[in-house]
Design a protein around this motif. Sequence first.
Motif, mmCIF file in Angstrom:
data_model
loop_
_atom_site.group_PDB
_atom_site.id
_atom_site.type_symbol
_atom_site.label_atom_id
_atom_site.label_comp_id
_atom_site.label_asym_id
_atom_site.label_seq_id
_atom_site.Cartn_x
_atom_site.Cartn_y
_atom_site.Cartn_z
ATOM 1 N N GLN A 137 0.837 -1.194 0.000
ATOM 2 C CA GLN A 137 0.000 0.000 0.000
ATOM 3 C C GLN A 137 0.880 1.255 0.000
ATOM 4 O O GLN A 137 0.632 2.206 -0.736
ATOM 5 N N ALA A 138 1.925 1.225 0.837
ATOM 6 C CA ALA A 138 2.831 2.366 0.945
ATOM 7 C C ALA A 138 3.481 2.642 -0.404
ATOM 8 O O ALA A 138 3.561 3.797 -0.846
ATOM 9 N N ALA A 139 3.939 1.587 -1.075
ATOM 10 C CA ALA A 139 4.581 1.756 -2.380
ATOM 11 C C ALA A 139 3.599 2.377 -3.373
ATOM 12 O O ALA A 139 3.954 3.283 -4.141
ATOM 13 N N ALA A 140 2.359 1.918 -3.329
ATOM 14 C CA ALA A 140 1.349 2.446 -4.249
ATOM 15 C C ALA A 140 1.120 3.934 -4.001
ATOM 16 O O ALA A 140 1.024 4.729 -4.947
ATOM 17 N N VAL A 141 1.089 4.314 -2.726
ATOM 18 C CA VAL A 141 0.887 5.727 -2.393
ATOM 19 C C VAL A 141 2.033 6.563 -2.957
ATOM 20 O O VAL A 141 1.833 7.638 -3.532
ATOM 21 N N LEU A 142 3.247 6.054 -2.838
ATOM 22 C CA LEU A 142 4.409 6.800 -3.332
ATOM 23 C C LEU A 142 4.345 6.974 -4.846
ATOM 24 O O LEU A 142 4.609 8.064 -5.366
ATOM 25 N N LEU A 143 3.991 5.917 -5.542
ATOM 26 C CA LEU A 143 3.898 5.996 -7.005
ATOM 27 C C LEU A 143 2.845 7.030 -7.391
ATOM 28 O O LEU A 143 3.060 7.868 -8.279
ATOM 29 N N ALA A 144 1.724 7.002 -6.682
ATOM 30 C CA ALA A 144 0.657 7.960 -6.968
ATOM 31 C C ALA A 144 1.149 9.381 -6.724
ATOM 32 O O ALA A 144 0.902 10.279 -7.533
ATOM 33 N N ALA A 145 1.871 9.578 -5.616
ATOM 34 C CA ALA A 145 2.371 10.910 -5.283
ATOM 35 C C ALA A 145 3.306 11.401 -6.385
ATOM 36 O O ALA A 145 3.222 12.557 -6.835
ATOM 37 N N PHE A 146 4.187 10.521 -6.850
ATOM 38 C CA PHE A 146 5.128 10.889 -7.902
ATOM 39 C C PHE A 146 4.376 11.300 -9.164
ATOM 40 O O PHE A 146 4.651 12.332 -9.773
ATOM 41 N N THR A 147 3.396 10.476 -9.540
ATOM 42 C CA THR A 147 2.657 10.726 -10.771
ATOM 43 C C THR A 147 1.912 12.052 -10.714
ATOM 44 O O THR A 147 2.003 12.879 -11.637
ATOM 45 N N VAL A 148 1.198 12.255 -9.617
ATOM 46 C CA VAL A 148 0.419 13.487 -9.480
ATOM 47 C C VAL A 148 1.356 14.693 -9.522
ATOM 48 O O VAL A 148 1.104 15.678 -10.225
ATOM 49 N N ALA A 149 2.467 14.609 -8.783
ATOM 50 C CA ALA A 149 3.401 15.729 -8.742
ATOM 51 C C ALA A 149 3.946 16.004 -10.143
ATOM 52 O O ALA A 149 4.033 17.153 -10.585
ATOM 53 N N PHE A 150 4.298 14.943 -10.868
ATOM 54 C CA PHE A 150 4.854 15.093 -12.215
ATOM 55 C C PHE A 150 3.851 15.808 -13.118
ATOM 56 O O PHE A 150 4.182 16.779 -13.786
#
Lengths: 324, 574
Positions: free
Chosen positions: A10-23
């Motif tokens: 779950q934590a990894a998924a949150v990080l990927l989402a954060a990266f994508t949104v920020a990008f």
Amino acid sequence: MKYVLGRLGQAAAVLLAAFTVAFVLLQAMPGDALMIKFENPELGLSPDQIAALRVAYGADTPLPIQYVHSLLGFLGGDFGYSIQSGTPVKQLLAEVVPGTLLLASLGFVAAVLLAVGITILANLPGLRRIADVFRALPSLFVAVPVFWLGIVLIQVFSFQLRLIPVVNPGPVEGLILPVLTLAVPISAPLAQILIRSVDDVLGYPFVAVVRARGAGPWWILSKNVARNAVLPAFTMAGVLFGELIGGAVVTETVFGRAGVGRLTEQAVSQQDTPILLAVVLLSATVFVVINLVVDLLYPVLDPRLGARKRGIARISRERKVVAV
Amino acid sequence: MTTLTIDNLQVSYTVGRERLDVVRGVSLEIEPGQLLAVVGESGSGKTTTAQAATGLLAGNGSITGGRVLIGESDVSGWSEKRFRDLRGRSIGWIPQDPNNSLNPVKKVGESVAEVLRIHRWKDRAARRARVIELLDYVGIPNPELRATQYPHELSGGMKQRVLIAGAIALEPALLIADEATSALDVTVQAKILDLIDTLRRDSGTAVLMVTHDLAVAADRSDRLVVLRDGTVQESGDTDRVLAHPESAYTRRLLKDAPSFASLSLGDSLRLDSTPPAKPEISRGERALHVVEREVFEGVSHRSEDVDGSDAPVVVARNLVQDFGRAGAPQRAVDNVSFSIAPGSTHAIVGESGSGKTTTARIVLGFQKPTSGTVHIHGREITGLRGAGLRELRRRVQMVYQNPFGSLDPRQSIGDIVTEPLRNFGIGDAAERRTRVAQIIDRVALPATVLTRRPHELSGGQRQRVAIARALVPGPDVVVLDEAVSALDVTVQARILELLGELQRDLGVSYLFISHDLAVVRQLAHTVSVLRGGELVEEGRTARVFDHPEHEYTRQLIAAIPGRRAAAAGALASA
Ligand SMILES: Nc1ncnc2c1ncn2[C@@H]1O[C@H](COP(=O)(O)OP(=O)(O)O)[C@@H](O)[C@H]1O
Ligand SMILES: [Mg+2]
């Protein structure tokens, strides 16, 4: 164990989402760092030259490819280069992170001490009057803006009392005021929760039982209420961290300290996307890690959790059945 | 030496500027080894009296007159600090609700050891040995293991045993038990009361038992003190009070207590004892025979066999309800069948966790069973949706245990009772008004309550409102889930009478869910006994109670408190 793995995923998924949104958001901003840097008329670059530079920086490649490229870079620990200065972002971060980390952790520890202190004073047996003053304190603290508090503290301690020099303070002296500035507003919500949950727990029937066995108020507070009352505050840690970051940015600016806060502030004004992307991801990582630790530690503090989880699963299932 | 003497005690609470005198001249004495029960309805000042004896009054309460002697020392003026040394050491206290009375994040062994630590038992090994010894004494199997568990891992009865272990750890001369068994299932209650009896015999501990349950008090006490509005109505040897009550109030309490009423009524069922002049009853009686043929003799009911109006209103067959994950389901209801004749009451009894409420929820259509069917007037209702479900909601109404929680505090009583009519689109405004006025009158409430709000009514009045709301859309079946369990006996008796009357007049059927066998015996025509989701026994109430076939039913019936009172009552009338 399955639970731990699940939470990690779950934590990894949150990080990927954060990266994508920020990008996506950073790309969507109007203007870009290259223009700010090179279209400055004083440089006198021709449109052709600028176009050539854009190719050199990779700004003309399609967005999806840029996205994959920088994602792979991040995974490999390569955060790219600052557009403004050309320095590797990693190096820039390495310079400022330790200072900010020190400020933030000291600020957090101070906030916790402050909150616990206020809570104890607000529950002093036999001192109802004083206790009421301390009960009012957190709502006052919540209302105080960080920058204003910083300025007031500098005014009082540096200019009026001359206890701490403004220019070139020692490493320890230099930390006192920023840490205080950071700690006060964060201690406030924490103290509010603690005071409320101590009140709640004091009303539980088991407290009456302990009292009926001859325990005094201190015994009840320290040996029975404390651990129960800490639980709700503990779940707040993640939210508080968000405030800690916000507070650190302002504090570093007010006190002119080098740190992630100042780096971020500069990067924003220059739209230096690689730096911003790295800062966002760094914050997200710390946030996710803190929440992960809280979640994994909670069952250790609260033995009921295992049982309650099963209960919740059962209830949600019942609901589903009803809905069908 | 008398263990506890309370002499003309007066206690008041200050609320705002007002002074409430809630205990007004209570006197009692307890000798070593004696059990004195203080009984009375809620709010009569029982708890306050017990708290005053231990200096545990709420902050706004104070002793305004009289004396409290523990042993020979007058403690009425003692400071909190001096009391602390007494508590736990000379006075043990057993709380009301075992489920919230242990620190949830402490191992139960540590909770028991705490009283030793408070009273300065410094030696850890000695403490541990004492805790194990105590847990063993109060009947906890495998005490070494249990001591390391947390409260949520123990059952309610087990938790109460742990709390008793803590209360007697320092061998106090006096034990105070405030409603200590009221939250427990009957069989568990009986065991805990036995434990307290053993304790008295073994160590000569005096016990002050505070309870609203006259039957429990009657069974276990040497002396009784009956309180009402903070004054003593009657006090004396239990046998004498039961056989020859002096005050009218005690007589009324004895009459209203369901366990005495039904036991002294002996065997006769309400239904049988009602004169056959009432045609509805004979209809109910006829219908019962139909149901019995079907359910008890396995004769399948076909509608042409009988007059349609006598067919059972509710037929539940082979209900199964699983909860939890598919891999390891928990079976809450396991193959339960029953049916309810029109105008009759079917009770489902059982201890907590036996599946009573889940069964009721299935009948109400709130829950789709894992398997099994429910027919209401011949129509299958499991899995109904839309219009069918709405119609079911009208025909099957519900009354909950807690009248306060189930009535919207912001609405007036008039709005609350009109709401179902509006929901189901019954009548126009004028018609609704007359229907509401009629039903309010029917449940014996004054018309003036229509403009009041729930918090302005007493518990009994609120439950009447809940009944009115359930009846106003004209249901065929009303499900009553522990609907009278939270009420004081005299209020309870009135509500039970009302339910009986309404059934006779309106011909409505009840599905009566209760843990209280005494009440069930009084009200129900037929009964199903559940244990752990399984149907243990079923049949006509009189048959089940007088000739239980299953061992578990026998245990349940044996655990009903109130035998001694019934015996004394029989003696008195003989
Ligand atoms: N802390 C308090 N402040 C004001 N009134 C109280 C307080 N505690 C109890 N009372 C009132 O005192 C009366 C007696 O209460 P209590 O002793 O709890 O009765 P019982 O135990 O018989 O139900 C009730 O009317 C109750 O509302
Ligand atoms: Mg009470």
